[in-house]
Design an enzyme around this catalytic site. Structure first.
Site, PDB file in Angstrom:
ATOM      1  N   LYS A   1      -0.088   7.632 -23.765  1.00  0.00           N
ATOM      2  CA  LYS A   1       0.267   7.789 -25.134  1.00  0.00           C
ATOM      3  C   LYS A   1       1.868   7.562 -25.111  1.00  0.00           C
ATOM      4  O   LYS A   1       2.237   6.270 -25.276  1.00  0.00           O
ATOM      5  CB  LYS A   1       0.142   9.441 -25.339  1.00  0.00           C
ATOM      6  CG  LYS A   1      -1.304   9.952 -25.461  1.00  0.00           C
ATOM      7  CD  LYS A   1      -2.486   9.359 -24.837  1.00  0.00           C
ATOM      8  CE  LYS A   1      -3.838   9.884 -24.752  1.00  0.00           C
ATOM      9  NZ  LYS A   1      -4.073  11.206 -24.188  1.00  0.00           N
TER      10      LYS A   1
ATOM     11  N   PHE B   1      -7.302  21.140 -24.959  1.00  0.00           N
ATOM     12  CA  PHE B   1      -7.618  19.646 -25.116  1.00  0.00           C
ATOM     13  C   PHE B   1      -8.953  19.471 -24.036  1.00  0.00           C
ATOM     14  O   PHE B   1      -8.884  20.270 -23.217  1.00  0.00           O
ATOM     15  CB  PHE B   1      -6.417  18.822 -24.342  1.00  0.00           C
ATOM     16  CG  PHE B   1      -6.803  17.104 -24.768  1.00  0.00           C
ATOM     17  CD1 PHE B   1      -6.755  16.678 -25.862  1.00  0.00           C
ATOM     18  CD2 PHE B   1      -7.143  16.651 -23.587  1.00  0.00           C
ATOM     19  CE1 PHE B   1      -7.246  15.464 -26.293  1.00  0.00           C
ATOM     20  CE2 PHE B   1      -7.509  15.239 -23.926  1.00  0.00           C
ATOM     21  CZ  PHE B   1      -7.678  14.695 -24.943  1.00  0.00           C
ATOM     22  N   THR B   2      -9.866  18.724 -24.480  1.00  0.00           N
ATOM     23  CA  THR B   2     -10.997  18.232 -23.797  1.00  0.00           C
ATOM     24  C   THR B   2     -10.961  18.326 -22.424  1.00  0.00           C
ATOM     25  O   THR B   2     -11.448  19.051 -21.502  1.00  0.00           O
ATOM     26  CB  THR B   2     -11.825  17.216 -24.434  1.00  0.00           C
ATOM     27  OG1 THR B   2     -10.569  16.143 -24.432  1.00  0.00           O
ATOM     28  CG2 THR B   2     -12.284  17.523 -25.847  1.00  0.00           C
TER      29      THR B   2
ATOM     30  N   PHE C   1     -20.915  12.881 -29.455  1.00  0.00           N
ATOM     31  CA  PHE C   1     -20.059  12.140 -30.628  1.00  0.00           C
ATOM     32  C   PHE C   1     -19.986  10.691 -29.892  1.00  0.00           C
ATOM     33  O   PHE C   1     -19.876   9.553 -30.843  1.00  0.00           O
ATOM     34  CB  PHE C   1     -18.845  12.533 -30.993  1.00  0.00           C
ATOM     35  CG  PHE C   1     -17.973  12.930 -29.778  1.00  0.00           C
ATOM     36  CD1 PHE C   1     -17.976  14.064 -29.152  1.00  0.00           C
ATOM     37  CD2 PHE C   1     -17.012  11.921 -29.459  1.00  0.00           C
ATOM     38  CE1 PHE C   1     -17.151  14.160 -27.944  1.00  0.00           C
ATOM     39  CE2 PHE C   1     -16.135  12.393 -28.403  1.00  0.00           C
ATOM     40  CZ  PHE C   1     -16.103  13.408 -27.741  1.00  0.00           C
TER      41      PHE C   1
ATOM     42  N   TYR D   1       0.962  -1.069  -0.080  1.00  0.00           N
ATOM     43  CA  TYR D   1       0.104   0.019   0.079  1.00  0.00           C
ATOM     44  C   TYR D   1       0.985   1.178  -0.083  1.00  0.00           C
ATOM     45  O   TYR D   1       0.544   2.221  -0.680  1.00  0.00           O
ATOM     46  CB  TYR D   1      -1.077   0.065   1.149  1.00  0.00           C
ATOM     47  CG  TYR D   1      -1.942   1.126   1.149  1.00  0.00           C
ATOM     48  CD1 TYR D   1      -3.139   1.111   0.242  1.00  0.00           C
ATOM     49  CD2 TYR D   1      -1.734   2.409   1.511  1.00  0.00           C
ATOM     50  CE1 TYR D   1      -4.030   1.867   0.323  1.00  0.00           C
ATOM     51  CE2 TYR D   1      -2.445   3.623   1.566  1.00  0.00           C
ATOM     52  CZ  TYR D   1      -3.680   3.291   0.926  1.00  0.00           C
ATOM     53  OH  TYR D   1      -4.637   4.126   0.788  1.00  0.00           O
TER      54      TYR D   1
ATOM     55  N   ARG E   1     -14.007  13.819 -36.261  1.00  0.00           N
ATOM     56  CA  ARG E   1     -13.671  14.899 -35.679  1.00  0.00           C
ATOM     57  C   ARG E   1     -14.215  16.286 -36.410  1.00  0.00           C
ATOM     58  O   ARG E   1     -13.355  16.943 -37.407  1.00  0.00           O
ATOM     59  CB  ARG E   1     -11.995  15.277 -35.555  1.00  0.00           C
ATOM     60  CG  ARG E   1     -11.650  14.311 -34.348  1.00  0.00           C
ATOM     61  CD  ARG E   1     -11.706  14.832 -33.185  1.00  0.00           C
ATOM     62  NE  ARG E   1     -12.415  14.344 -32.173  1.00  0.00           N
ATOM     63  CZ  ARG E   1     -12.150  14.144 -31.058  1.00  0.00           C
ATOM     64  NH1 ARG E   1     -11.143  14.565 -30.329  1.00  0.00           N
ATOM     65  NH2 ARG E   1     -13.155  13.630 -30.202  1.00  0.00           N
TER      66      ARG E   1
ATOM     67  N   ASP F   1       1.979  20.249 -20.752  1.00  0.00           N
ATOM     68  CA  ASP F   1       1.171  19.064 -20.905  1.00  0.00           C
ATOM     69  C   ASP F   1       1.949  17.930 -22.022  1.00  0.00           C
ATOM     70  O   ASP F   1       2.230  18.177 -23.108  1.00  0.00           O
ATOM     71  CB  ASP F   1      -0.152  19.212 -21.743  1.00  0.00           C
ATOM     72  CG  ASP F   1      -0.911  17.829 -22.184  1.00  0.00           C
ATOM     73  OD1 ASP F   1      -0.332  16.906 -21.894  1.00  0.00           O
ATOM     74  OD2 ASP F   1      -2.157  18.034 -22.436  1.00  0.00           O
TER      75      ASP F   1
HETATM   76  C1  LIG Z   1      -5.107  12.179 -23.653  1.00  0.00           C
HETATM   77  C2  LIG Z   1      -4.765  13.465 -23.311  1.00  0.00           C
HETATM   78  C3  LIG Z   1      -4.990  14.030 -21.999  1.00  0.00           C
HETATM   79  C4  LIG Z   1      -5.687  13.114 -21.027  1.00  0.00           C
HETATM   80  O1  LIG Z   1      -5.234  12.222 -20.427  1.00  0.00           O
HETATM   81  P1  LIG Z   1      -5.914  10.910 -20.036  1.00  0.00           P
HETATM   82  O2  LIG Z   1      -4.841   9.863 -19.589  1.00  0.00           O
HETATM   83  O3  LIG Z   1      -6.791  10.558 -21.212  1.00  0.00           O
HETATM   84  O4  LIG Z   1      -6.964  11.331 -18.863  1.00  0.00           O
HETATM   85  C5  LIG Z   1      -4.270  15.391 -21.891  1.00  0.00           C
HETATM   86  N1  LIG Z   1      -3.925  16.075 -22.687  1.00  0.00           N
HETATM   87  C6  LIG Z   1      -3.682  15.349 -24.166  1.00  0.00           C
HETATM   88  C7  LIG Z   1      -2.823  16.152 -25.235  1.00  0.00           C
HETATM   89  C8  LIG Z   1      -4.170  14.112 -24.370  1.00  0.00           C
HETATM   90  O5  LIG Z   1      -3.888  13.740 -25.423  1.00  0.00           O
END
Ligand SMILES: *Cc1c(COP(=O)(O)O)cnc(C)c1O
Length: 459
Positions: free
Chosen positions: A260, A126-127, A451, A74, A384, A217
């Site tokens: 990613k 970014f979303t 979407f 833990y 998109r 980011d």
């Molecule tokens: C995917 C992504 C995120 C968010 O990450 P998650 O692991 O999906 O929560 C943030 N910024 C960018 C540019 C991304 O491609």
């Protein structure tokens, strides 16, 4: 076109996942049942899955071996310390807070640094990033160069910041209203487009003058470093690892979606250089993710991530990763298919507006094109365009964005060159019969992020 050997895969295949091969009539039935929305297809019915590059990478044998070395304690897991070491050595950030994925880190940093009424400039939204800034009481402001919004522009660094736009915001609001500038490497929503080192240096200089932080980011930082090496003469002979380090050194902290670049199926982190902010984040992570030495992850996940981080900055890996995407893009370009240029790092974007000029945006050309690609060869892509853009919150009217695209996102180390050929040939077949393709109407529309779950019917 580059020769085949220029990007050939620097690995061999040890284990395979068998795919179901479907017939045309099976695919027609499957897409009808999915309401002509690729998000609603079962993955089992998909031959080549290009929905996203998030969490879809193939791990190496070394990463899998690391999974077996998970220390599932833990507190104080060995794997946490291995991850901390990788983050320090590869990226250069001092403090690490693991999170379940990128948005967990965005949540922490937004709630700590943003006050109500703050402005957060960024090189395109970014979303999830923007949503967390808004939930913390801030407002996102786009400071990317205009070229990024133009599918026709072939600017080599479409992820660059327009320094004039940033300076105007600082003049207007003052540095006390701007807790940080958010810089993404590479810019996802612009199509995987990089920021140059010289632009980032200029952003650093300007923000330092005003005492404003840069939060990075860093989801695709190694892919960005590869483009800097290829396109910015000063970096021609520098390793990706060194360029990555130099990018990170120009920033004060970072959020990471390790799904990613870092080659894992789940995981992320917040990294910081300043001890005070780190201590707050380490305290807050306990509320939302888990203890600060696991942050919602199993020990084995942290171990796979630590190894993936090191693999991601390898020259041969990145050359093959971006090379494969470029190979696909160049085949399509050679066939005269309209795509967004320059070709980005994580996928190829088809220009549905140009491919299906006879279908008005009200009849969802990109959604239609994605459905046709599935019917043709079982390839799953993502819309998109107008469906993703949704409705204006005030007027309730549909937003009609300039870009009406289909994204072919390439998972890392998963598909072969033969798969890229299958994709290219399928796009060409659909392109050849484009004049016979009809648009669609929406027959079910959810209230939020439509979407994902909207359903359609061909006209
Ligand atoms: C995917 C992504 C995120 C968010 O990450 P998650 O692991 O999906 O929560 C943030 N910024 C960018 C540019 C991304 O491609």
């Amino acid at each position: 076109m580059k020769s085949r050997s220029s990007w050939a895969e620097p690995y061999k295949i040890k284990m395979v996942e068998l795919l179901k091969m479907t017939t045309l009539s099976q695919r027609k039935k499957a897409i009808r049942e999915a309401g002509y929305n690729t998000f609603l297809l079962r993955s089992e019915d998909v031959y080549i899955d290009l929905l996203t590059d998030s969490g879809t990478s193939a791990m190496s044998d070394v990463q899998w071996a690391g999974m077996m070395r998970g220390d599932e304690a833990y507190a104080g897991s060995r794997n946490y310390y291995n991850l901390e070491k990788a983050v320090r050595e590869v990226y250069g950030y001092t403090y690490l807070v693991p999170t379940h994925q990128g948005r967990g880190a965005e949540h922490l940093i937004s709630s700590i640094l943003i006050k109500k009424g703050d402005i957060i400039p960024g090189n395109m939204y970014f979303t999830t990033t923007r949503l967390h800034q808004e939930l913390a009481g801030g407002t996102f402001r786009d400071i990317i160069i205009d070229d990024a919004h133009d599918a026709e522009s072939e600017h080599p660094f479409k992820g660059n910041v327009d320094l004039g736009k940033l300076e105007a915001l600082i003049d207007q609001y003052g540095s006390e209203k701007i807790p940080y500038v958010c810089i993404a490497t590479t810019v996802n929503m612009a199509g995987g487009q990089p920021i140059s080192m010289s632009n980032l240096r200029a952003v650093r200089e300007l923000t330092a003058k005003h005492g404003i932080r840069i939060i990075h980011d860093m989801t695709r930082v190694a892919e960005n470093a590869y483009f800097i090496q290829q396109r910015e003469p000063e970096f021609k002979r520098k390793s990706i690892a060194r360029i990555v380090r130099e990018i990170c050194d120009l920033t004060d902290g970072a959020t990471m979606s390790a799904k990613k670049d870092a080659l894992v199926n789940i995981g992320g982190f917040l990294a910081l250089n300043d001890q005070e902010t780190f201590e707050e984040a380490r305290n807050l992570v306990v509320v939302y993710e888990g203890l600060h030495t696991y942050g919602g992850l199993a020990g084995r996940d942290m171990e796979a991530m630590a190894i993936g981080i090191r693999e991601s900055v390898d020259q041969n890996h990145m050359h093959a990763r971006v090379g494969q995407v470029e190979y696909l893009g160049q085949r399509l370009q050679a066939a005269g298919i309209p795509i967004v240029l320059p070709i980005g790092s994580h996928g190829v974007f088809l220009d549905a507006r140009k491919i299906l000029p006879h279908i008005p945006q009200e009849q969802y050309p990109a959604q239609t094109l994605a459905a046709e690609l599935y019917i043709d060869a079982g390839i799953r892509a993502m819309e998109r365009g107008v469906v993703s853009a949704g409705r204006d919150a005030k007027t309730g009217k549909e937003r009609f964005p300039k870009l009406e695209l289909v994204r072919l996102t390439i998972p890392r180390r998963v598909y072969t060159q033969a798969h890229m050929d299958v994709i290219a040939e399928s796009v060409m077949r659909v392109y050849d019969r484009r004049s016979k393709i009809k648009g669609m109407e929406m027959v079910y529309e959810p209230n939020y992020l439509r979407f994902f779950q909207a359903r359609f019917k061909p006209l």
